[in-house]
Design a protein around this motif. Structure first.
Motif, PDB file in Angstrom:
ATOM      1  N   MET A   1       0.842  -1.206   0.000  1.00 34.06           N
ATOM      2  CA  MET A   1       0.000   0.000   0.000  1.00 34.06           C
ATOM      3  C   MET A   1       0.880   1.261   0.000  1.00 34.06           C
ATOM      4  N   ILE A   2       0.557   2.207  -0.860  1.00 33.02           N
ATOM      5  CA  ILE A   2       1.327   3.452  -0.914  1.00 33.02           C
ATOM      6  C   ILE A   2       1.042   4.279   0.339  1.00 33.02           C
ATOM      7  N   PRO A   3       2.077   4.781   1.010  1.00 31.26           N
ATOM      8  CA  PRO A   3       1.852   5.550   2.256  1.00 31.26           C
ATOM      9  C   PRO A   3       0.973   6.782   2.013  1.00 31.26           C
ATOM     10  N   PHE A   4       0.204   7.143   3.046  1.00 33.20           N
ATOM     11  CA  PHE A   4      -0.688   8.314   2.948  1.00 33.20           C
ATOM     12  C   PHE A   4       0.121   9.599   2.746  1.00 33.20           C
ATOM     13  N   SER A   5       1.341   9.616   3.301  1.00 29.46           N
ATOM     14  CA  SER A   5       2.184  10.813   3.175  1.00 29.46           C
ATOM     15  C   SER A   5       2.517  11.111   1.706  1.00 29.46           C
ATOM     16  N   TYR A   6       2.460  10.091   0.856  1.00 28.14           N
ATOM     17  CA  TYR A   6       2.723  10.303  -0.580  1.00 28.14           C
ATOM     18  C   TYR A   6       1.669  11.258  -1.168  1.00 28.14           C
ATOM     19  N   SER A   7       0.385  11.038  -0.807  1.00 30.88           N
ATOM     20  CA  SER A   7      -0.690  11.902  -1.318  1.00 30.88           C
ATOM     21  C   SER A   7      -0.544  13.312  -0.772  1.00 30.88           C
ATOM     22  N   LEU A   8      -0.206  13.409   0.523  1.00 28.51           N
ATOM     23  CA  LEU A   8      -0.027  14.734   1.125  1.00 28.51           C
ATOM     24  C   LEU A   8       1.114  15.490   0.447  1.00 28.51           C
ATOM     25  N   ARG A   9       2.214  14.806   0.218  1.00 25.31           N
ATOM     26  CA  ARG A   9       3.381  15.454  -0.377  1.00 25.31           C
ATOM     27  C   ARG A   9       3.091  15.939  -1.797  1.00 25.31           C
ATOM     28  N   TRP A  12       1.220  19.168  -1.660  1.00 24.69           N
ATOM     29  CA  TRP A  12       2.111  20.267  -1.283  1.00 24.69           C
ATOM     30  C   TRP A  12       3.016  20.664  -2.440  1.00 24.69           C
ATOM     31  N   THR A  13       3.453  19.669  -3.220  1.00 23.66           N
ATOM     32  CA  THR A  13       4.323  19.947  -4.362  1.00 23.66           C
ATOM     33  C   THR A  13       3.588  20.802  -5.397  1.00 23.66           C
ATOM     34  N   ARG A  14       2.270  20.520  -5.574  1.00 23.22           N
ATOM     35  CA  ARG A  14       1.463  21.303  -6.539  1.00 23.22           C
ATOM     36  C   ARG A  14       0.654  22.360  -5.772  1.00 23.22           C
ATOM     37  N   ARG A  15       1.363  23.229  -5.061  1.00 23.22           N
ATOM     38  CA  ARG A  15       0.689  24.150  -4.137  1.00 23.22           C
ATOM     39  C   ARG A  15      -0.300  25.074  -4.839  1.00 23.22           C
ATOM     40  N   LEU A  16       0.088  25.627  -6.000  1.00 24.71           N
ATOM     41  CA  LEU A  16      -0.783  26.601  -6.664  1.00 24.71           C
ATOM     42  C   LEU A  16      -2.085  25.943  -7.133  1.00 24.71           C
ATOM     43  N   THR A  17      -1.960  24.843  -7.849  1.00 24.90           N
ATOM     44  CA  THR A  17      -3.179  24.175  -8.343  1.00 24.90           C
ATOM     45  C   THR A  17      -4.009  23.632  -7.182  1.00 24.90           C
ATOM     46  N   ILE A 300      -2.461   2.339  -6.368  1.00 26.72           N
ATOM     47  CA  ILE A 300      -2.401   3.619  -7.100  1.00 26.72           C
ATOM     48  C   ILE A 300      -3.773   4.280  -7.134  1.00 26.72           C
ATOM     49  N   LEU A 301      -4.815   3.454  -7.344  1.00 27.02           N
ATOM     50  CA  LEU A 301      -6.183   3.998  -7.338  1.00 27.02           C
ATOM     51  C   LEU A 301      -6.498   4.678  -6.003  1.00 27.02           C
ATOM     52  N   ILE A 302      -6.155   3.997  -4.914  1.00 17.78           N
ATOM     53  CA  ILE A 302      -6.446   4.548  -3.578  1.00 17.78           C
ATOM     54  C   ILE A 302      -5.635   5.816  -3.321  1.00 17.78           C
ATOM     55  N   ALA A 303      -4.378   5.837  -3.787  1.00 18.74           N
ATOM     56  CA  ALA A 303      -3.530   7.010  -3.552  1.00 18.74           C
ATOM     57  C   ALA A 303      -4.100   8.251  -4.232  1.00 18.74           C
ATOM     58  N   PHE A 304      -4.574   8.097  -5.475  1.00 14.86           N
ATOM     59  CA  PHE A 304      -5.127   9.259  -6.184  1.00 14.86           C
ATOM     60  C   PHE A 304      -6.487   9.667  -5.611  1.00 14.86           C
ATOM     61  N   ILE A 305      -7.285   8.674  -5.214  1.00 14.48           N
ATOM     62  CA  ILE A 305      -8.570   9.019  -4.588  1.00 14.48           C
ATOM     63  C   ILE A 305      -8.336   9.737  -3.263  1.00 14.48           C
ATOM     64  N   ALA A 306      -7.284   9.303  -2.528  1.00 11.09           N
ATOM     65  CA  ALA A 306      -6.957   9.976  -1.270  1.00 11.09           C
ATOM     66  C   ALA A 306      -6.614  11.443  -1.510  1.00 11.09           C
ATOM     67  N   GLU A 307      -5.894  11.712  -2.606  1.00 13.52           N
ATOM     68  CA  GLU A 307      -5.572  13.108  -2.930  1.00 13.52           C
ATOM     69  C   GLU A 307      -6.837  13.916  -3.185  1.00 13.52           C
ATOM     70  N   LEU A 309      -9.874  13.271  -2.147  1.00 15.26           N
ATOM     71  CA  LEU A 309     -10.631  13.427  -0.898  1.00 15.26           C
ATOM     72  C   LEU A 309     -10.003  14.499  -0.010  1.00 15.26           C
ATOM     73  N   LEU A 310      -8.671  14.551   0.006  1.00 12.20           N
ATOM     74  CA  LEU A 310      -7.998  15.607   0.783  1.00 12.20           C
ATOM     75  C   LEU A 310      -8.344  16.990   0.242  1.00 12.20           C
ATOM     76  N   LEU A 311      -8.407  17.096  -1.111  1.00 12.34           N
ATOM     77  CA  LEU A 311      -8.799  18.380  -1.695  1.00 12.34           C
ATOM     78  C   LEU A 311     -10.209  18.759  -1.239  1.00 12.34           C
ATOM     79  N   GLY A 312     -11.115  17.777  -1.264  1.00 14.62           N
ATOM     80  CA  GLY A 312     -12.490  18.036  -0.833  1.00 14.62           C
ATOM     81  C   GLY A 312     -12.558  18.422   0.637  1.00 14.62           C
ATOM     82  N   LEU A 313     -11.788  17.709   1.479  1.00 14.87           N
ATOM     83  CA  LEU A 313     -11.798  18.005   2.915  1.00 14.87           C
ATOM     84  C   LEU A 313     -11.267  19.411   3.192  1.00 14.87           C
ATOM     85  N   LEU A 314     -10.164  19.760   2.516  1.00 13.73           N
ATOM     86  CA  LEU A 314      -9.616  21.113   2.705  1.00 13.73           C
ATOM     87  C   LEU A 314     -10.613  22.167   2.246  1.00 13.73           C
TER      88      LEU A 314
END
Length: 387
Positions: A1-9, A12-17, A300-307, A309-314
């Motif tokens: 499983m890809i770590p959750f920190s990967y989605s967070l990072r 952060w890397t694409r801060r403007l978008t 990979i599917l879960i990692a992108f969905i996590a991203e 969902l994080l956008l929605g939560l923020l």
């Protein structure tokens, strides 16, 4: 499983978008939350106006006190019922009241608005403990004196303490200002019921309000009074009576708010989906590397969905943060049931916050599902070659 920190990072890397996408979602959540807060504030104002221990009697078929009429004989019969509680002065806790509408000028403008004038009896203030005298004194029986709700005193010309209003062919002195909290009484003017009925040439009361001696006896009392052939009145608990008045406006606000929210949400979801597709397109090599390292399509599917969902939560948290400041605003509008001015505020409750966050997560999932599926279905060789 890809770590959750990967989605967070990656966010952060694409801060403007990320910031632009979150701003779009936050706007949608703000509109959604403001609508719910407006409806909740309206309902709280009208529901809090009533008391569960009080009973309101109006003419059968009338929806408001303005339309109602109860003659003096019927009022005397209602006052003699054994269910009426007795106050500390050994008098029935019952008030015969008269309600009329007048036009008043708003301060600082030439606009007029309808305002409720309520003729009250000696027990009216005891029956409405949420209303307390903030300035001055109560009107003397038999005198052309009135007290105004704090909202009326603040917003209408001639309604402050010591000023005069002219209506019913008479001049009325404002001898007091009462504060009824976040209730509809703050948008009313009160005076002696007999004086007001004389001024407006009314021969019938608008309503009879009383406190039940035993709140559990309401159903039996209602059945007996509504089937009494001498009476043509409708019996309601006071809290139900005022809650019914918020139904039409609440429904309108919900429909309007839901429509606006749907329109804005479609735009926000499309914008976020484009952002997520761009993220997938820009990370093809990265996706290929993850596949080469042994991460499966599901990871990979879960990692992108996590991203997404994080956008929605923020977006939901930011939208709620700004919507919370709407509680500082008090607005006034016309009550469609009584056609009178009513002041109320926005109200943010835990239930509204949960609904808004759930809505934001659904938006996040909607915008991320298809791009995540595309990333997960990418073949290893194709990803490494295209990258």
């Amino acid at each position: 499983m890809i770590p959750f920190s990967y989605s967070l990072r990656n966010l952060w890397t694409r801060r403007l978008t990320t910031a632009l996408t979150v701003a779009g979602m936050a706007l949608v959540v703000f509109v959604f939350a403001a609508t719910l807060m407006l409806v909740e504030g309206l309902q709280q104002t009208l529901v809090d106006t009533g008391s569960p221990e009080n009973v309101v009697l109006i003419r059968k078929g009338s929806e408001t006190e303005v339309q109602s009429g109860i003659d003096r004989d019927a009022a005397a019969i209602l006052a003699s019922q054994p269910e009426v509680a007795i106050g500390g002065d050994s008098q029935p806790l019952l008030a015969r009241e008269s309600v009329v509408l007048i036009n008043l000028d708003k301060r600082g403008s030439d606009q007029e608005a309808n305002v409720i004038i309520r003729g009250i009896g000696p027990a009216s203030l005891t029956l409405r403990p949420q209303a307390r005298l903030a300035e001055g004194r109560m009107p003397r029986p038999g005198a052309a004196e009135i007290v105004t709700g704090s909202s009326i005193a603040r917003r209408f010309r001639g309604a402050a303490l010591g000023e005069n209003l002219r209506f019913g062919m008479r001049d009325w002195q404002v001898v007091g200002v009462f504060d009824a909290g976040a209730t509809g009484f703050n948008s009313e003017i009160w005076g002696d019921v007999d004086q007001l009925m004389q001024a407006f040439r009314r021969t019938v009361y608008s309503s009879v309000v009383f406190r039940l001696r035993d709140p559990g006896a309401f159903a039996r009392y209602k059945e007996r009074i509504e089937t009494d052939p001498r009476l043509t009145v409708e019996v309601k608990r006071e809290i139900t009576f005022y809650a019914d008045q918020s139904e039409a406006m609440g429904t309108f606000l919900r429909i309007l708010g839901t429509t606006l929210t749907l329109i804005f949400s479609i735009g926000a979801v499309i914008g976020a989906m484009i952002t997520m597709y761009a993220a997938v397109a820009g990370r093809i090599t990265e996706i290929g590397t993850l596949r080469a390292l042994g991460f499966g399509r599901g990871s990979i599917l879960i990692a992108f969905i996590a991203e997404s969902l994080l956008l929605g939560l923020l977006g939901g948290l930011v939208g709620l943060f700004f919507a919370s400041f709407m509680q500082l605003i008090t607005i006034s509008t016309m009550n469609w049931q009584t056609f009178s001015e009513l002041a109320f505020g926005f109200s943010l409750t835990p239930g509204i916050a949960i609904k808004c966050l759930a809505f934001a997560l659904v938006m996040g999932l909607s915008c991320g599902l298809l791009p995540a599926r595309r990333a997960a279905r990418m073949e290893l060789v194709e990803a490494l070659r295209d990258g």
